[in-house]
Design an enzyme around this catalytic site. Structure first.
Site, PDB file in Angstrom:
ATOM      1  N   LYS A  93       0.833  -1.221   0.000  1.00 42.09           N
ATOM      2  CA  LYS A  93       0.000   0.000   0.000  1.00 42.09           C
ATOM      3  C   LYS A  93       0.864   1.266   0.000  1.00 42.09           C
ATOM      4  CE  LYS A  93      -2.199  -1.163   3.826  1.00 42.09           C
ATOM      5  NZ  LYS A  93      -1.519  -2.441   4.139  1.00 42.09           N
ATOM      6  N   ARG A 107     -10.389   0.726   8.252  1.00 39.81           N
ATOM      7  CA  ARG A 107      -9.966  -0.642   8.548  1.00 39.81           C
ATOM      8  C   ARG A 107     -11.034  -1.431   9.279  1.00 39.81           C
ATOM      9  NH1 ARG A 107      -4.063   0.288   8.660  1.00 39.81           N
ATOM     10  NH2 ARG A 107      -3.002  -1.671   8.998  1.00 39.81           N
ATOM     11  N   ARG A 127      11.803  -5.046   5.259  1.00 40.31           N
ATOM     12  CA  ARG A 127      11.443  -3.654   4.936  1.00 40.31           C
ATOM     13  C   ARG A 127      12.268  -2.655   5.749  1.00 40.31           C
ATOM     14  NH1 ARG A 127       5.418  -1.940   5.543  1.00 40.31           N
ATOM     15  NH2 ARG A 127       5.640  -3.018   7.530  1.00 40.31           N
ATOM     16  N   ARG A 149      10.701  -0.684  11.285  1.00 37.01           N
ATOM     17  CA  ARG A 149       9.578  -0.418  12.179  1.00 37.01           C
ATOM     18  C   ARG A 149       9.539  -1.414  13.343  1.00 37.01           C
ATOM     19  NH1 ARG A 149       4.498   0.251   8.211  1.00 37.01           N
ATOM     20  NH2 ARG A 149       3.561  -0.982   9.871  1.00 37.01           N
ATOM     21  N   ARG A 173      -0.970  -8.820  13.257  1.00 40.73           N
ATOM     22  CA  ARG A 173      -1.528  -7.827  12.317  1.00 40.73           C
ATOM     23  C   ARG A 173      -2.317  -8.522  11.200  1.00 40.73           C
ATOM     24  NH1 ARG A 173       3.887  -4.952  10.998  1.00 40.73           N
ATOM     25  NH2 ARG A 173       2.727  -3.990   9.284  1.00 40.73           N
TER      26      ARG A 173
END
Ligand code: AP5
Length: 221
Positions: free
Chosen positions: A13, A88, A127, A160, A171
């Site tokens: 996203k 969400r 990431r 993160r 998640r």
């Protein structure tokens, strides 16, 4: 134009949001980035969100609805905006509908980046992100030119806190349990809904999205 980007954690996203901004010039808003900024600034809201985000849960509808209300009332959202990671929950989707109606915005264009859980786990654990421009990299698939440094503004890339395997599993569960029904909500509403195969290379995903957006923009002109 109002664009909503859906997809599980790690579906791309944020990566696609950067590209779509380049194409459409509309403002991209990530509720995850807004919450992380509150956490870094040590605000009361950030402190309330911290434990929930670190555990992989969802921050309350009340907090995120309030954040979005404030953010889309800014002048840079007057001609439209892109939302990454919001709504969400079905309650957030209903709240957004009322905000869009009150603000005189168009019905949203929804993109669902469809990526299975086994693929996203590998992506997320590699990431890194720039704290300045929020650009996203991947040490395996989309590395920066110089390791650890943003190609665009020399920001020092960070990992993160919620990108650990255990948190990613939580998640993903939150996404399946609570966010999946939001897709049905938009499939049945008057929104323009597009499913995109998010397992393709990022450039191909963007090509597909850009094609659909260019047609939509041509119709609107
Ligand atoms: P948020 O920051 O929104 O995280 P997320 O939805 O879990 O999504 P990610 O940012 O992890 O992934 P992404 O889909 O943006 O993928 P990316 O482009 O980075 O939310 C974090 C937390 O905040 C939530 O858990 C919740 O607690 C809270 N929160 C936020 N909004 C909320 C709301 N509305 N309500 C309640 N709580 C809320 O890509 C991932 C990696 O893959 C990168 O390394 C990238 O380089 C790579 N990659 C991207 N595309 C490709 C591709 N096509 N091929 C190969 N690699 C790729």
């Amino acid at each position: 134009m109002v664009i909503l980007l859906f997809g599980p954690p790690g579906s791309g996203k944020g990566t696609q949001a950067c590209e779509i901004v380049g194409l459409t010039q509309i403002t991209a808003i990530s509720t995850g980035d807004l919450l992380r900024e509150e956490m870094s600034a040590g605000t009361e809201l950030g402190l309330r969100a911290k434990g929930i985000m670190e555990a992989g849960g969802l921050v309350s509808d009340e907090i995120v609805n309030q954040m979005i209300t404030g953010r889309i009332s800014q002048p840079d959202c007057r001609d439209g905006f892109l939302l990454d990671g919001y709504p969400r929950t079905v309650a957030q989707a209903r709240f957004l509908d009322s905000l869009l109606e009150r603000g005189g915005f168009q019905t949203p264009t929804v993109f669902h980046l469809d990526v299975p859980p086994d693929v996203v786990m590998g992506r997320i654990t590699a990431r890194v992100q720039c704290p300045v421009c929020h650009r996203i990299y991947n040490t395996l698939y989309q590395p920066p030119k110089t390791a650890g440094i943003c190609d665009f503004d020399d920001g020092k890339l960070f990992t993160r806190g919620d990108d650990t395997p255990a948190t990613v599993r939580a998640r993903l569960k939150a996404y399946c349990d609570v966010t999946d029904p939001v897709l049905d909500y938009y499939r049945q509403s008057g929104a323009t809904f597009h499913r995109v195969d998010g397992t393709q290379a990022a450039e191909l995903v963007f090509e597909e999205i850009a094609g659909m957006l260019q047609s939509a923009m041509a119709i609107q002109q």
